[in-house]
Design a protein around this motif. Structure first.
Motif, mmCIF file in Angstrom:
data_model
loop_
_atom_site.group_PDB
_atom_site.id
_atom_site.type_symbol
_atom_site.label_atom_id
_atom_site.label_comp_id
_atom_site.label_asym_id
_atom_site.label_seq_id
_atom_site.Cartn_x
_atom_site.Cartn_y
_atom_site.Cartn_z
ATOM 1 N N ILE A 13 -10.001 -1.264 1.207
ATOM 2 C CA ILE A 13 -9.698 0.169 1.098
ATOM 3 C C ILE A 13 -8.251 0.308 0.692
ATOM 4 C CG2 ILE A 13 -9.426 0.365 3.652
ATOM 5 C CD1 ILE A 13 -10.224 3.409 3.187
ATOM 6 N N ASN A 14 -8.045 1.019 -0.411
ATOM 7 C CA ASN A 14 -6.688 1.244 -0.897
ATOM 8 C C ASN A 14 -6.496 2.700 -1.295
ATOM 9 O OD1 ASN A 14 -6.526 -2.035 -2.128
ATOM 10 N ND2 ASN A 14 -4.888 -1.128 -0.927
ATOM 11 N N ASN A 15 -5.267 3.112 -1.179
ATOM 12 C CA ASN A 15 -4.864 4.443 -1.592
ATOM 13 C C ASN A 15 -4.942 4.564 -3.135
ATOM 14 O OD1 ASN A 15 -1.983 5.825 -2.569
ATOM 15 N ND2 ASN A 15 -3.152 7.012 -1.095
ATOM 16 N N GLY B 133 -8.742 8.786 -1.367
ATOM 17 C CA GLY B 133 -8.115 9.960 -1.982
ATOM 18 C C GLY B 133 -8.214 11.158 -1.065
ATOM 19 N N GLU B 134 -8.192 10.919 0.253
ATOM 20 C CA GLU B 134 -8.296 12.030 1.204
ATOM 21 C C GLU B 134 -7.026 12.884 1.165
ATOM 22 O OE1 GLU B 134 -9.880 14.021 3.114
ATOM 23 O OE2 GLU B 134 -8.152 14.737 4.231
ATOM 24 N N GLU B 135 -5.870 12.212 1.082
ATOM 25 C CA GLU B 135 -4.608 12.924 0.878
ATOM 26 C C GLU B 135 -4.460 14.128 1.820
ATOM 27 O OE1 GLU B 135 -1.876 12.595 -2.404
ATOM 28 O OE2 GLU B 135 -3.220 13.973 -3.368
ATOM 29 N N GLY B 136 -4.500 13.831 3.118
ATOM 30 C CA GLY B 136 -4.455 14.918 4.091
ATOM 31 C C GLY B 136 -3.080 15.210 4.657
ATOM 32 N N TYR C 127 -7.909 16.084 8.478
ATOM 33 C CA TYR C 127 -6.793 15.150 8.277
ATOM 34 C C TYR C 127 -7.151 13.727 8.690
ATOM 35 C CZ TYR C 127 -2.192 13.048 9.343
ATOM 36 O OH TYR C 127 -1.113 12.222 9.419
ATOM 37 N N LEU C 128 -7.844 13.609 9.800
ATOM 38 C CA LEU C 128 -8.150 12.286 10.349
ATOM 39 C C LEU C 128 -9.049 11.467 9.404
ATOM 40 C CD1 LEU C 128 -7.782 10.385 12.732
ATOM 41 C CD2 LEU C 128 -9.542 11.651 13.974
ATOM 42 N N SER C 129 -9.781 12.143 8.512
ATOM 43 C CA SER C 129 -10.667 11.413 7.588
ATOM 44 C C SER C 129 -9.920 10.435 6.707
ATOM 45 C CB SER C 129 -11.432 12.367 6.666
ATOM 46 O OG SER C 129 -12.059 13.356 7.390
ATOM 47 N N GLY D 165 0.820 -1.212 0.000
ATOM 48 C CA GLY D 165 0.000 0.000 0.000
ATOM 49 C C GLY D 165 0.851 1.259 0.000
ATOM 50 N N ARG D 166 0.390 2.258 -0.764
ATOM 51 C CA ARG D 166 1.125 3.522 -0.888
ATOM 52 C C ARG D 166 0.556 4.619 0.012
ATOM 53 N NH1 ARG D 166 4.648 0.255 -3.376
ATOM 54 N NH2 ARG D 166 5.074 0.725 -5.556
ATOM 55 N N GLY D 167 -0.421 4.253 0.869
ATOM 56 C CA GLY D 167 -1.046 5.272 1.716
ATOM 57 C C GLY D 167 -0.265 5.565 2.987
ATOM 58 N N GLY D 168 0.758 4.770 3.270
ATOM 59 C CA GLY D 168 1.591 5.042 4.452
ATOM 60 C C GLY D 168 1.985 3.795 5.206
ATOM 61 N N ALA D 169 1.038 2.838 5.347
ATOM 62 C CA ALA D 169 1.317 1.683 6.211
ATOM 63 C C ALA D 169 1.972 0.519 5.456
ATOM 64 C CB ALA D 169 0.026 1.210 6.876
HETATM 65 C C1 FMN Z 1 -4.138 9.721 10.781
HETATM 66 C C2 FMN Z 1 -4.071 8.920 9.532
HETATM 67 C C3 FMN Z 1 -4.314 9.538 8.322
HETATM 68 C C4 FMN Z 1 -4.261 8.801 7.132
HETATM 69 N N1 FMN Z 1 -4.483 9.458 5.952
HETATM 70 C C5 FMN Z 1 -4.439 8.751 4.790
HETATM 71 C C6 FMN Z 1 -4.698 9.404 3.546
HETATM 72 O O1 FMN Z 1 -4.935 10.612 3.485
HETATM 73 N N2 FMN Z 1 -4.660 8.655 2.415
HETATM 74 C C7 FMN Z 1 -4.387 7.287 2.449
HETATM 75 O O2 FMN Z 1 -4.380 6.650 1.398
HETATM 76 N N3 FMN Z 1 -4.147 6.664 3.611
HETATM 77 C C8 FMN Z 1 -4.174 7.358 4.775
HETATM 78 N N4 FMN Z 1 -3.950 6.702 5.959
HETATM 79 C C9 FMN Z 1 -3.749 5.236 5.909
HETATM 80 C C10 FMN Z 1 -5.099 4.517 5.848
HETATM 81 O O3 FMN Z 1 -5.576 4.312 7.178
HETATM 82 C C11 FMN Z 1 -4.989 3.135 5.184
HETATM 83 O O4 FMN Z 1 -3.925 2.441 5.750
HETATM 84 C C12 FMN Z 1 -4.786 3.217 3.686
HETATM 85 O O5 FMN Z 1 -5.781 3.966 3.052
HETATM 86 C C13 FMN Z 1 -4.779 1.812 3.095
HETATM 87 O O6 FMN Z 1 -4.474 1.854 1.727
HETATM 88 P P1 FMN Z 1 -3.121 1.239 1.153
HETATM 89 O O7 FMN Z 1 -2.958 -0.122 1.758
HETATM 90 O O8 FMN Z 1 -3.341 1.210 -0.317
HETATM 91 O O9 FMN Z 1 -2.018 2.155 1.566
HETATM 92 C C14 FMN Z 1 -3.971 7.410 7.168
HETATM 93 C C15 FMN Z 1 -3.723 6.792 8.395
HETATM 94 C C16 FMN Z 1 -3.753 7.537 9.561
HETATM 95 C C17 FMN Z 1 -3.469 6.849 10.851
#
Ligand code: FMN
Ligand code: SF4
Ligand code: FES
Lengths: 415, 151
Positions: free
Chosen positions: A207-209, A82-85, A169-171, A53-57
């Protein structure tokens, strides 16, 4: 300077002003290939690619989809995040401006794989133009039976709705995002159950980024083998980096995760002034110092979502630590006790920095708050939000000492 | 703002409490605020209590006003913009336009809101006027843009 690899994810120019032509020429190769495979074969291909995943985790995508497929519940959902906060992040916007159909195509493939009937694209508040573009594309796809009932005459029904959320941001946190889609406060839920078991409307949900989904379309089109030729093990595939701050040409750079911070800075025209550090994966990520310049930006090294905010040696680390603390204090929801209490204390520590006798107790206390949050808070916001300030204290003690003993000319503060 | 128009908008979400945010965004696009007159209608049509509605609207910091806001300015204060003097942009705008951050001006026409990232970070410091990015390189020109929107 290392040559910049040719872009694949961002090869297109923005499509808004030639949308019909873009739609008519979009090949849907990935979807065609997927429809010739069984769900298990699609998942095997995605697993073989090593896509995370490219969303962070950086969670492995194939495993997530497989888990949803295995759920007994008949109703499942697909959600594109696509919240991208995260401050400094705009790669999903660039992808949606240049190749929105790749995201839609990946969502249709996901729906076919796990038999989902409904999908949502959740957009950052400011993406008004993108919302319109997506609505137009979705309408054309429905007309052409690529969405809706009996999709592509394959006897499965799937449709997508677009939701542009209010700015918070939390969304972007996945469980909070589900609540926003349900019309509620974007407050996270405890895990387990995970979204793959109980996500949107408490149904199994992928749910994916946006960038992750864009990679899915590429993998099915070009094959998992091709994907693994880019970047090192555990960090395969193309990656978008958003580089901002004290940098000559801020913007999005498409590379792979074998690129180092030095490469990125050079590709972006160089730092403005002398490099002091960078926040990688944004303020919720990790601190890179001059000694880290040649480290590849892999998943293991903390690449996260690929955001890089560079700062030079005219910046005071106290100002940055205060800024980051204030940001997370403002954006946390206060729902869980550890988060609420620790963020209050973290803010108070930074606000009263000048009254501390020395850095060591402050650093220790802030570090304790971070550890407590890692072990007990409900979501990742408060724990990741308390990592950067102690890292700045560790790296730049002289900046903090200056604030405690005599004042700081950079920040214009005096004791 | 006529109650009739409001009624029409809100009635399309009748019986769908989960569409509260969709509705709120629709109202923001149209009025740049949630009209006070909408609150009772939202209760009736969506079947939510006043507390439920307020708790959601306040969580997302929606402005609730009697009349539409003419000019909604969003000034990003998050990291990439902070490094490009976002604080100075905010101060300049508030001083020049006699406004306080995050408060609708007394005449109800202008809101200068501090926001955390508009995802225009490569063009920092980012400012949006009524939803559109405007470069903040020339602060006096920015003030003139806002004055033109208020005229
Ligand atoms: C506070 C917080 C904010 C987050 N904001 C985003 C965000 O804006 N976009 C996103 O893709 N993932 C965000 N994440 C990660 C998501 O919870 C989730 O791991 C992700 O959407 C999974 O998609 P991926 O496996 O494709 O990365 C955030 C996590 C936290 C804890
Ligand atoms: S960790 Fe922070 S943001 Fe997350 S639920 Fe608890 S208080 Fe809210
Ligand atoms: S940090 Fe200001 S627009 Fe992203």
């Amino acid at each position: 300077m290392k040559p910049l690899p040719a872009p694949v994810l961002t090869a297109n120019a923005p499509v808004a002003d030639r949308l019909r032509e873009y739609y008519l020429h979009y090949p849907f190769h990935a979807l065609q290939k997927a429809l010739a495979l069984s769900p298990h074969e699609i998942i095997a291909e995605l697993k073989a690619s090593g896509l995370r995943g490219r969303g962070g985790a950086a969670y492995p995508l194939g495993r997530k989809w497989e888990c949803v497929l295995q759920q007994p519940a008949p109703v499942r959902y697909i959600v594109a995040n696509g919240e991208e906060g995260e401050p400094g992040t705009f790669k999903d916007r660039v992808l949606l401006e240049r190749n929105p159909l790749a995201v839609i195509e990946a969502m249709i493939i996901a729906a076919y794989t796990v038999r989902a009937r409904a999908g949502y694209i959740y957009l950052n508040h400011s993406y008004r133009q993108i919302e319109q573009t997506l609505q137009t594309l979705l309408a054309w796809l429905r007309e052409d039976q690529r969405l809706g009932n009996n999709l592509l005459k394959r006897q499965f029904d799937f449709d997508i709705q677009v939701r542009r959320g209010p700015s918070r941001y939390l969304s972007g946190e996945e469980t909070a995002l589900f609540h926003a889609l349900e019309g509620r406060r974007a407050e996270p839920s405890s895990r387990p159950p995970y979204p793959t078991e109980q996500g949107l409307w408490r149904k199994p949900t992928i749910i994916n980024n946006i960038e992750t989904l864009s990679c899915v379309a590429l993998i099915l089109e070009k094959g998992s083998k091709w994907f693994t030729t880019l970047g090192p093990v555990n960090s395969h595939g193309p990656k978008l980096f958003c580089i901002t701050g004290d940098i000559k040409n801020p913007g999005v750079i498409e590379a792979a995760m074998d690129a180092s911070l030095r490469d990125l800075i050079e590709w972006a025209g160089g730092a403005i002034g002398d490099f002091k550090g960078a926040m990688v994966s944004g303020p919720s990520g990790c601190l890179f110092l001059p000694d880290d310049l040649d480290k590849p930006l892999t998943v293991q090294n903390g690449c996260g979502n690929g955001t890089v905010v560079v700062f030079n040696d005219t910046r005071c680390a106290v100002d940055l630590a205060r800024h980051v603390t204030d940001f997370f204090f403002t954006e946390h929801c206060g729902q869980c006790l550890p988060g609420r209490e620790s963020m209050k204390q973290a803010k108070s520590l930074m606000d009263n920095l000048e009254h501390q006798p020395s850095l060591a107790p402050l650093q220790q206390r802030y570090g304790e708050l971070h550890t407590l949050l890692l072990n007990s808070s409900k979501c990742g916001l408060c724990s990741s939000g308390t990592a950067m300030a102690p890292a700045l204290m560790q790296a730049f003690p002289a900046d903090f000492d200056r604030h405690m003993h005599g004042g700081c000319a950079v920040c214009g503060s005096a004791v | 703002m006529t109650t009739q128009t409001l009624e029409q908008i809100i009635s399309t979400h009748a019986g769908k409490p989960d569409e509260l945010l969709v509705l709120a965004e629709q109202l923001m696009d149209r009025y740049r605020a949630i009209p006070t007159a909408a609150l009772a209608l939202m209760q009736q049509q969506l079947g939510l209590t006043a507390t439920e509605i307020q708790s959601v609207l306040s969580f997302y910091h929606y402005p609730v006003t009697d009349a539409p806001i003419k000019c909604h300015v969003e000034v990003c204060r998050a990291l990439s913009c902070h490094l490009k003097s976002a604080d100075a942009v905010l101060r300049h705008l508030c001083d020049a336009l006699d406004a306080l951050p995050d408060q609708v001006t007394e005449d109800g026409q202008l809101l200068i809101a501090r926001v955390d990232c508009l995802s225009d970070c490569e063009r920092a410091p980012a400012v949006h006027i009524n939803g559109e990015y405007v470069a903040a390189t020339d602060l006096d020109a920015l003030v003139q843009r806002i004055q033109a929107a208020l005229a």
